[in-house]
Enzyme design. Structure first.
Site, PDB file in Angstrom:
ATOM      1  N   LYS A  34      -7.116  62.224  28.094  1.00 51.09           N
ATOM      2  CA  LYS A  34      -7.925  62.301  28.488  1.00 51.09           C
ATOM      3  C   LYS A  34      -8.573  61.638  29.095  1.00 51.09           C
ATOM      4  CE  LYS A  34      -9.500  66.806  26.155  1.00 51.09           C
ATOM      5  NZ  LYS A  34      -9.298  67.704  27.294  1.00 51.09           N
ATOM      6  N   CYS A  35      -7.520  60.222  29.000  1.00 49.17           N
ATOM      7  CA  CYS A  35      -7.737  58.845  29.850  1.00 49.17           C
ATOM      8  C   CYS A  35      -7.925  58.839  31.188  1.00 49.17           C
ATOM      9  CB  CYS A  35      -7.280  57.752  29.171  1.00 49.17           C
ATOM     10  SG  CYS A  35      -7.498  56.497  29.208  1.00 49.17           S
ATOM     11  N   GLY A  36      -7.899  57.994  31.889  1.00 47.06           N
ATOM     12  CA  GLY A  36      -7.697  58.116  33.634  1.00 47.06           C
ATOM     13  C   GLY A  36      -6.166  57.200  33.174  1.00 47.06           C
TER      14      GLY A  36
END
Length: 156
Positions: A34-36
């Site tokens: 869920k990291c950019g």
């Protein structure tokens, strides 16, 4: 402790020692689905496919210390496989900092201090380990893995 003595747990629950990869250069990455920076999975998979026959081992270790990961390693591995086409080994969720950091990340951090000290600053921090198990270099979370492909080639 050397890196080959460290025990890790694969996403499927199997525990093993990194001795399994003795003689192979490793690119070890703390990941988060869920990291950019998830776009880096594409570059990591490209490197994995391009250099696996020459011995490179890419290893993903999900971490939720930055609140950007699913609840289990199995869920993270499945998301990586389905959403990003990851085929390299994924592992159980680990802590990368602090007194409860996994021994692997304690070693990696100690051997390659970053700009602001030894702690892992964010997801997608990458560590290059040579065939002899020496931790060679740390790459920042924002460093695209394709930008240090030449470094990897030097250790194949």
């Amino acid at each position: 402790m050397n890196i080959y003595e460290i025990e890790v747990t694969a996403a499927n629950g199997e525990s093993y020692k990194l001795e399994r990869y003795k003689g192979h250069p490793m690119l070890i990455v703390n990941t988060a689905t869920k990291c950019g920076l998830v776009g880096q999975f594409d570059a990591l998979e490209t490197l994995n496919k391009k250099y696996v026959e020459q011995g490179l081992v890419v290893l993903g270790f999900p971490s939720n210390q930055f609140k950007q990961e699913l609840s289990t390693g199995a869920e993270a591995a499945e998301a990586c496989r389905l959403s990003y086409g990851v085929t390299f080994p994924m592992h159980d969720v680990v802590k990368v900092n602090g007194s409860e950091a996994h021994p692997l990340f304690q070693l990696l951090s100690e051997e390659t201090k970053g700009i602001l000290g030894k702690s892992v600053k964010w997801n997608f921090t990458k560590f290059l380990v040579d065939r002899e198990g020496n931790v060679i270099k740390r790459y920042a979370p924002t460093d695209n893995p394709m930008k240090f492909e030449k470094d990897i080639e030097n250790y194949l």
